[in-house]
Design a protein around this motif. Structure first.
Motif, PDB file in Angstrom:
ATOM      1  N   LYS A  51      -6.581  -1.799  -8.031  1.00 36.82           N
ATOM      2  CA  LYS A  51      -7.959  -1.522  -8.433  1.00 36.82           C
ATOM      3  C   LYS A  51      -8.747  -0.853  -7.319  1.00 36.82           C
ATOM      4  CE  LYS A  51      -8.531  -5.364 -11.727  1.00 36.82           C
ATOM      5  NZ  LYS A  51      -9.225  -6.645 -11.962  1.00 36.82           N
ATOM      6  N   SER A  52      -8.477  -1.244  -6.085  1.00 32.97           N
ATOM      7  CA  SER A  52      -9.226  -0.692  -4.946  1.00 32.97           C
ATOM      8  C   SER A  52      -8.917   0.776  -4.704  1.00 32.97           C
ATOM      9  CB  SER A  52      -8.909  -1.498  -3.677  1.00 32.97           C
ATOM     10  OG  SER A  52      -7.565  -1.265  -3.256  1.00 32.97           O
ATOM     11  N   MET A  53      -7.858   1.284  -5.337  1.00 34.06           N
ATOM     12  CA  MET A  53      -7.458   2.666  -5.154  1.00 34.06           C
ATOM     13  C   MET A  53      -7.879   3.554  -6.326  1.00 34.06           C
ATOM     14  SD  MET A  53      -3.668   2.283  -3.435  1.00 34.06           S
ATOM     15  CE  MET A  53      -3.515   4.075  -3.318  1.00 34.06           C
ATOM     16  N   LYS A  54      -8.850   3.127  -7.095  1.00 35.78           N
ATOM     17  CA  LYS A  54      -9.280   3.876  -8.281  1.00 35.78           C
ATOM     18  C   LYS A  54      -9.599   5.335  -7.953  1.00 35.78           C
ATOM     19  CE  LYS A  54     -12.687   3.775 -12.064  1.00 35.78           C
ATOM     20  NZ  LYS A  54     -13.292   5.096 -11.844  1.00 35.78           N
ATOM     21  N   SER A  55     -10.355   5.568  -6.886  1.00 33.22           N
ATOM     22  CA  SER A  55     -10.732   6.943  -6.550  1.00 33.22           C
ATOM     23  C   SER A  55      -9.513   7.767  -6.167  1.00 33.22           C
ATOM     24  CB  SER A  55     -11.754   6.947  -5.406  1.00 33.22           C
ATOM     25  OG  SER A  55     -11.231   6.314  -4.249  1.00 33.22           O
ATOM     26  N   ASN A 111      -5.843  -6.511  -7.401  1.00 31.89           N
ATOM     27  CA  ASN A 111      -6.939  -5.973  -6.601  1.00 31.89           C
ATOM     28  C   ASN A 111      -6.518  -4.784  -5.752  1.00 31.89           C
ATOM     29  OD1 ASN A 111      -8.827  -7.812  -7.580  1.00 31.89           O
ATOM     30  ND2 ASN A 111      -8.322  -9.349  -6.029  1.00 31.89           N
ATOM     31  N   GLU A 112      -5.259  -4.788  -5.283  1.00 32.31           N
ATOM     32  CA  GLU A 112      -4.800  -3.683  -4.446  1.00 32.31           C
ATOM     33  C   GLU A 112      -4.829  -2.363  -5.213  1.00 32.31           C
ATOM     34  OE1 GLU A 112      -1.522  -5.624  -1.469  1.00 32.31           O
ATOM     35  OE2 GLU A 112      -1.155  -5.772  -3.619  1.00 32.31           O
ATOM     36  N   ASN A 126       0.823  -1.197   0.000  1.00 32.17           N
ATOM     37  CA  ASN A 126       0.000   0.000   0.000  1.00 32.17           C
ATOM     38  C   ASN A 126       0.863   1.256   0.000  1.00 32.17           C
ATOM     39  OD1 ASN A 126      -1.746   2.158   1.779  1.00 32.17           O
ATOM     40  ND2 ASN A 126      -3.053   0.893   0.482  1.00 32.17           N
TER      41      ASN A 126
END
Length: 222
Positions: free
Chosen positions: A140-144, A137-138, A117
């Motif tokens: 992708k989860s931070m798109k915003s 996935n790590e 992270n």
């Protein structure tokens, strides 16, 4: 070997026709923590991707596990940082995930390669114009967070093509090599070069084919 020699010969023969000089750089990539063997004078231990990548990216030796920082955790300027100061565009393209040690060494700063992270968040402040990697996935989860940092977020080549006029792009693509929809590195590279080549001052990009390393770890020559 024959094809490599042919390529070298062609480059040597063509050099007089181009207004440039040929340069080659050599960099030691052993870890700062390595002691030298008395018998051979060679490093006792093997470097890892974090320390080796940092040496390539910055010219400085550091300890294993450190990404873009020296043994005292001081942030090091990378070749991409130097390029930005010269007005050039910069990019990182890898078939590894974005928060891998090697892409991280060129675009992030943390004292622990396993803090995935921290690598991702550091990359968002790097100013690197193009960040492109195998989707995980790590990331992708931070798109915003990616979009809030000024990057245009893309997940396929159609979106990548449509983002060519954007200031900074973040491409998370399927390059996993596990299915028929997976993209080969040689398919993605032209998109990255087209994006960066729009800068008249030039560009610097780090391109990594990470699967050579991954397959070697598994003793898989195929």
């Amino acid at each position: 070997i024959r094809s490599v020699l042919t390529l070298v010969l062609i480059v040597v023969l063509m050099l007089p026709f181009f207004p440039m000089k040929a340069h080659a750089a050599y960099e030691n990539t052993y870890s700062n923590t390595n002691s030298l063997r008395v018998a051979t004078g060679l490093p006792e231990q093997t470097t890892d991707s974090a320390a080796g990548g940092t040496a390539l990216a910055t010219g400085y030796l550091t300890n294993n596990d450190r990404v873009g920082v020296d043994p005292n955790d001081v942030e090091l300027k990378t070749i991409l940082d130097w390029a930005k100061e010269l007005g050039k565009d910069t990019g990182v393209l890898t078939t590894d995930v974005m928060n891998g040690a090697t892409p991280g060494a060129f675009s992030a700063h943390t004292n622990n390669r396993h803090d995935k992270n921290a690598i991702l968040r550091s990359q968002l402040t790097s100013g690197v114009d193009l960040l492109c990697a195998n989707a995980n996935n790590e990331a992708k989860s931070m798109k915003s967070d990616i979009e809030a940092s000024g990057y245009t977020y893309c997940t396929d080549l159609d979106q990548a093509q449509a983002s060519m006029d954007q200031d900074m792009v973040y491409w998370l693509l399927n390059m996993e090599r596990t299915d028929s929809d997976s993209l080969a590195l040689e398919t993605v590279v032209p998109y990255a070069l087209d994006y960066l080549d729009q800068n008249e001052e030039g560009f610097v990009i780090m391109i990594e084919q990470a699967f050579i390393d991954k397959y070697c770890h598994n003793w898989d020559i195929e």
